[in-house]
Design a protein around this motif. Structure first.
Motif, PDB file in Angstrom:
ATOM      1  N   ARG A 150       0.848  -1.235  -0.001  1.00  0.00           N
ATOM      2  CA  ARG A 150       0.024   0.044   0.100  1.00  0.00           C
ATOM      3  C   ARG A 150       0.889   1.389  -0.015  1.00  0.00           C
ATOM      4  O   ARG A 150       0.243   2.227  -0.345  1.00  0.00           O
ATOM      5  N   PRO A 163      -8.106  -6.497 -13.563  1.00  0.00           N
ATOM      6  CA  PRO A 163      -8.719  -7.284 -12.326  1.00  0.00           C
ATOM      7  C   PRO A 163      -8.469  -8.863 -12.699  1.00  0.00           C
ATOM      8  O   PRO A 163      -8.163  -9.384 -11.796  1.00  0.00           O
ATOM      9  N   TRP A 166      -5.485 -10.628 -11.177  1.00  0.00           N
ATOM     10  CA  TRP A 166      -5.191 -10.816  -9.621  1.00  0.00           C
ATOM     11  C   TRP A 166      -6.039 -11.671  -8.809  1.00  0.00           C
ATOM     12  O   TRP A 166      -7.300 -11.750  -9.597  1.00  0.00           O
ATOM     13  N   GLN A 168      -9.090 -13.002  -7.024  1.00  0.00           N
ATOM     14  CA  GLN A 168     -10.489 -12.493  -6.962  1.00  0.00           C
ATOM     15  C   GLN A 168     -10.771 -11.305  -7.371  1.00  0.00           C
ATOM     16  O   GLN A 168     -11.714 -10.436  -7.035  1.00  0.00           O
ATOM     17  N   GLY A 169      -9.793 -10.747  -8.388  1.00  0.00           N
ATOM     18  CA  GLY A 169     -10.015  -9.597  -9.228  1.00  0.00           C
ATOM     19  C   GLY A 169      -9.601  -8.357  -8.422  1.00  0.00           C
ATOM     20  O   GLY A 169     -10.159  -7.235  -8.702  1.00  0.00           O
ATOM     21  N   GLN A 170      -9.035  -8.467  -7.039  1.00  0.00           N
ATOM     22  CA  GLN A 170      -8.747  -7.522  -6.413  1.00  0.00           C
ATOM     23  C   GLN A 170      -7.147  -7.109  -6.628  1.00  0.00           C
ATOM     24  O   GLN A 170      -6.176  -7.610  -6.254  1.00  0.00           O
ATOM     25  N   PRO A 172      -3.929  -4.761  -5.905  1.00  0.00           N
ATOM     26  CA  PRO A 172      -3.441  -4.178  -4.766  1.00  0.00           C
ATOM     27  C   PRO A 172      -3.555  -2.550  -4.952  1.00  0.00           C
ATOM     28  O   PRO A 172      -3.273  -2.395  -6.054  1.00  0.00           O
ATOM     29  N   GLU A 173      -3.393  -2.091  -4.000  1.00  0.00           N
ATOM     30  CA  GLU A 173      -3.641  -0.601  -3.727  1.00  0.00           C
ATOM     31  C   GLU A 173      -2.030   0.034  -3.857  1.00  0.00           C
ATOM     32  O   GLU A 173      -1.407   0.349  -2.490  1.00  0.00           O
ATOM     33  N   GLN A 256      -0.395 -12.173  -4.412  1.00  0.00           N
ATOM     34  CA  GLN A 256      -1.743 -11.730  -5.091  1.00  0.00           C
ATOM     35  C   GLN A 256      -1.978 -11.709  -6.271  1.00  0.00           C
ATOM     36  O   GLN A 256      -3.103 -11.477  -7.010  1.00  0.00           O
TER      37      GLN A 256
END
Length: 266
Positions: A150, A163, A166, A168-170, A172-173, A256
């Motif tokens: 982050r 997405p 990554w 679950q389509g998440q 990273p920020e 991730q």
């Protein structure tokens, strides 16, 4: 052998810079390669001609792999091989930008042992020899110590944030930044200027060989998108993407990524 190969690469890179900067970038003759392989300019070819004469003459037992030379299986029979990108960032060069690089490496047994990335118009010369550390203009460099995604600045083109790549389509920020020239991006990670970089598309060996050693000798970790070590002088000289960062951040990024997304084009 890395200790003797590195001065050879440095001298060749400096000469390459002299040749390339004789051309005026945007007015240099330019062609598009077949099959959408990207542009090439007269400067790329002039630099490649010099390197192909100079380096094998100094090391006649080494193989040769360059973006601007027709590939030959003869290199697969050699213990050591030069891996060369005469100008990485040709589009930037052709647009008159200063951000393009000469990328020179020697690989032995699949691993890079000596490497130089040189940006003549930015006066930046990154170098490394196996077991001897990495330098920028002669001063030792080290990767960033940032380990939290982050708070990390990651070099990546926008398609890498799809997405689908990554878990679950998440996505990273992290703070995404971008620079032309894949070799330069890798060098800046070795320098610690940025915390990491990734490219999830298949990557040519000549774009990443030098950066791989510079990052590892600067204390970082460099792998393909599945976390496997990068190996060079393959029959088809293309690797499965690149993840590069300090060890903890590298592992966090890799954890991730969705391993089942490998077939998706970034």
């Amino acid at each position: 052998m890395p200790a003797t190969d590195l001065p050879l690469l440095i001298d060749a890179a400096l000469e390459a810079g002299k040749i390339a900067t004789r051309y005026s970038g945007a007015t240099a003759q330019r062609w598009d390669k077949p099959d959408g392989a990207g542009p090439v300019t007269e400067a790329d070819l002039a630099v490649n001609a010099m390197l192909e004469q100079r380096l094998p003459s100094a090391r006649p037992g080494y193989g040769w792999l360059s973006e601007e030379t027709e590939d030959s299986t003869a290199r697969l029979t050699r213990d050591r091989v030069f891996i060369i990108d005469p100008i990485d960032g040709t589009r930037s060069f052709a647009e008159g930008s200063r951000t393009w690089a000469h990328s020179l490496a020697v690989a032995e047994g699949g691993g890079v042992t000596a490497a130089v990335i040189y940006l003549p118009q930015r006066d930046l010369l990154y170098a490394a020899a196996k077991g001897e550390g990495a330098t920028l203009n002669g001063a030792a460099i080290r990767v960033s110590g940032v380990s939290d995604i982050r708070s990390a600045e990651i070099l990546a083109a926008k398609p890498n944030l799809d997405p689908r790549h990554w878990l679950q389509g998440q996505v990273p920020e992290f703070k995404r930044v971008y620079r032309p020239s894949l070799a330069y991006r890798m060098a800046t990670v070795g320098q610690g200027r940025f915390d990491g970089m990734l490219t999830l598309r298949p990557s040519w060996e000549w774009d990443i060989a030098a950066g791989d050693l510079i990052i590892r000798e600067a204390g970082g970790t460099c792998s393909d998108r599945l976390g496997q070590p990068l190996r060079f002088n393959n029959p088809h000289p293309r690797l499965n993407g690149v993840i590069a960062a300090g060890p903890l951040l590298h592992d966090a990024l890799r954890a991730q990524l969705d391993p089942d997304s490998v077939g998706i084009r970034p």
